[in-house]
Write a protein that holds these residues in place. Structure first.
Motif, PDB file in Angstrom:
ATOM      1  N   UNK A  20       0.836  -1.199   0.000  1.00  0.00           N
ATOM      2  CA  UNK A  20       0.000   0.000   0.000  1.00  0.00           C
ATOM      3  C   UNK A  20       0.872   1.252   0.000  1.00  0.00           C
ATOM      4  N   UNK A  21       0.299   2.354  -0.478  1.00  0.00           N
ATOM      5  CA  UNK A  21       1.026   3.624  -0.473  1.00  0.00           C
ATOM      6  C   UNK A  21       1.344   4.039   0.956  1.00  0.00           C
ATOM      7  N   UNK A  22       0.413   3.766   1.864  1.00  0.00           N
ATOM      8  CA  UNK A  22       0.630   4.152   3.268  1.00  0.00           C
ATOM      9  C   UNK A  22       1.811   3.405   3.878  1.00  0.00           C
ATOM     10  N   UNK A  23       1.978   2.141   3.495  1.00  0.00           N
ATOM     11  CA  UNK A  23       3.109   1.360   4.018  1.00  0.00           C
ATOM     12  C   UNK A  23       4.430   1.957   3.538  1.00  0.00           C
ATOM     13  N   UNK A  24       4.494   2.341   2.264  1.00  0.00           N
ATOM     14  CA  UNK A  24       5.718   2.924   1.718  1.00  0.00           C
ATOM     15  C   UNK A  24       6.000   4.276   2.370  1.00  0.00           C
ATOM     16  N   UNK A  25       4.950   5.072   2.562  1.00  0.00           N
ATOM     17  CA  UNK A  25       5.124   6.357   3.244  1.00  0.00           C
ATOM     18  C   UNK A  25       5.644   6.142   4.667  1.00  0.00           C
ATOM     19  N   UNK A  26       5.136   5.110   5.313  1.00  0.00           N
ATOM     20  CA  UNK A  26       5.585   4.779   6.671  1.00  0.00           C
ATOM     21  C   UNK A  26       7.053   4.390   6.669  1.00  0.00           C
ATOM     22  N   UNK A  27       7.461   3.608   5.665  1.00  0.00           N
ATOM     23  CA  UNK A  27       8.861   3.203   5.564  1.00  0.00           C
ATOM     24  C   UNK A  27       9.766   4.407   5.306  1.00  0.00           C
ATOM     25  N   UNK A  28       9.291   5.357   4.507  1.00  0.00           N
ATOM     26  CA  UNK A  28      10.063   6.572   4.264  1.00  0.00           C
ATOM     27  C   UNK A  28      10.254   7.357   5.559  1.00  0.00           C
ATOM     28  N   UNK A  29       9.196   7.393   6.373  1.00  0.00           N
ATOM     29  CA  UNK A  29       9.278   8.089   7.657  1.00  0.00           C
ATOM     30  C   UNK A  29      10.264   7.385   8.593  1.00  0.00           C
ATOM     31  N   UNK A  30      10.178   6.064   8.650  1.00  0.00           N
ATOM     32  CA  UNK A  30      11.102   5.294   9.494  1.00  0.00           C
ATOM     33  C   UNK A  30      12.551   5.499   9.042  1.00  0.00           C
ATOM     34  N   UNK A  31      12.754   5.497   7.733  1.00  0.00           N
ATOM     35  CA  UNK A  31      14.099   5.670   7.190  1.00  0.00           C
ATOM     36  C   UNK A  31      14.645   7.059   7.523  1.00  0.00           C
TER      37      UNK A  31
END
Length: 239
Positions: free
Chosen positions: A90-101
């Motif tokens: 999902x787009x939200x999962x990728x956005x979350x990963x960007x935030x974590x990174x």
């Protein structure tokens, strides 16, 4: 052709229903099931997406405190990983990963940031822009780890036209790090030319070019604010 009597019509209709009635009813029911099933699926997807957005927003709201507080960082990480595990594409999962990174990068934990972004690269999300952002962030993380050739290779994987200036500028940064000023000038100039064409000035890029001895003129951007002379010119004269 002789018209059929009422009794003959009833008998023919009865025979038709007996012979074909079941398949017709079955087909209609299947069509209805498909239609309402699709409506249910769309509704479920909308609700699911909304729930993911709320979850991501909650994680985002925690990020400021998580940047300075270890306990908050641990909670954010747990909440974020839940989103990624439940809906990895999902787009939200990728956005979350960007935030974590980003949080890991800001802590100078480049290895963790690299790992998160590398995982995000495998997402099957259909948003090409989001995928390009992941690769761009990964490239800069690789630069921070002094993996310069790997960073260039990562940037070569971005084929999104909208990201041409950002990719070219990032390559220029890498060539500067590789002590290759000529290649850096060429990359920066490519980025600048596209930005001028798009009327999207980028002051930092202009400074980078100047540091390499390349002076470029400020792009002519139409401003919505009129100068005094333009304003007076638009005032109708009294007759």
């Amino acid at each position: 052709m002789t018209a059929m009597t009422d009794d003959e019509q009833k008998e023919k209709l009865s025979s038709f229903v007996k012979r074909y009635g079941s398949p017709i009813v079955t087909g209609v029911l299947l069509a209805l099931c498909v239609f309402f099933g699709w409506q249910w699926w769309e509704k479920k997807q909308t609700v699911s997406s909304s729930n993911l957005t709320v979850q991501y927003q909650n994680v985002l709201n925690q990020s400021q405190l998580a940047a300075v507080d270890d306990a908050s960082y641990q909670k954010l990480t747990a909440d974020a990983n839940k989103i990624v595990q439940e809906s990895p594409n999902s787009a939200q999962a990728v956005q979350t990963q960007l935030l974590l990174a980003k949080l890991a990068f800001d802590k100078k934990d480049y290895a963790t940031a690299n790992k998160i972004l590398t995982q995000a690269e495998t997402s099957k999300v259909k948003d090409k822009g989001l995928k390009s952002i992941v690769k761009l962030h990964l490239a800069y993380t690789q630069v921070a780890q002094e993996q310069l050739d790997a960073a260039l290779k990562t940037l070569d994987g971005i084929n999104n036209e909208a990201f041409i200036p950002s990719v070219a500028e990032a390559k220029g940064d890498i060539y500067v790090a590789k002590n290759d000023p000529e290649a850096a000038k060429k990359a920066y100039q490519q980025a600048w030319d596209v930005l001028v064409e798009r009327e999207q000035p980028r002051e930092l890029l202009q400074i980078k070019l100047a540091n390499l001895g390349v002076l470029v003129e400020d792009p002519k951007i139409e401003s919505p604010v009129l100068t005094p002379s333009q304003a007076s010119a638009n005032i109708p004269s009294e007759s």
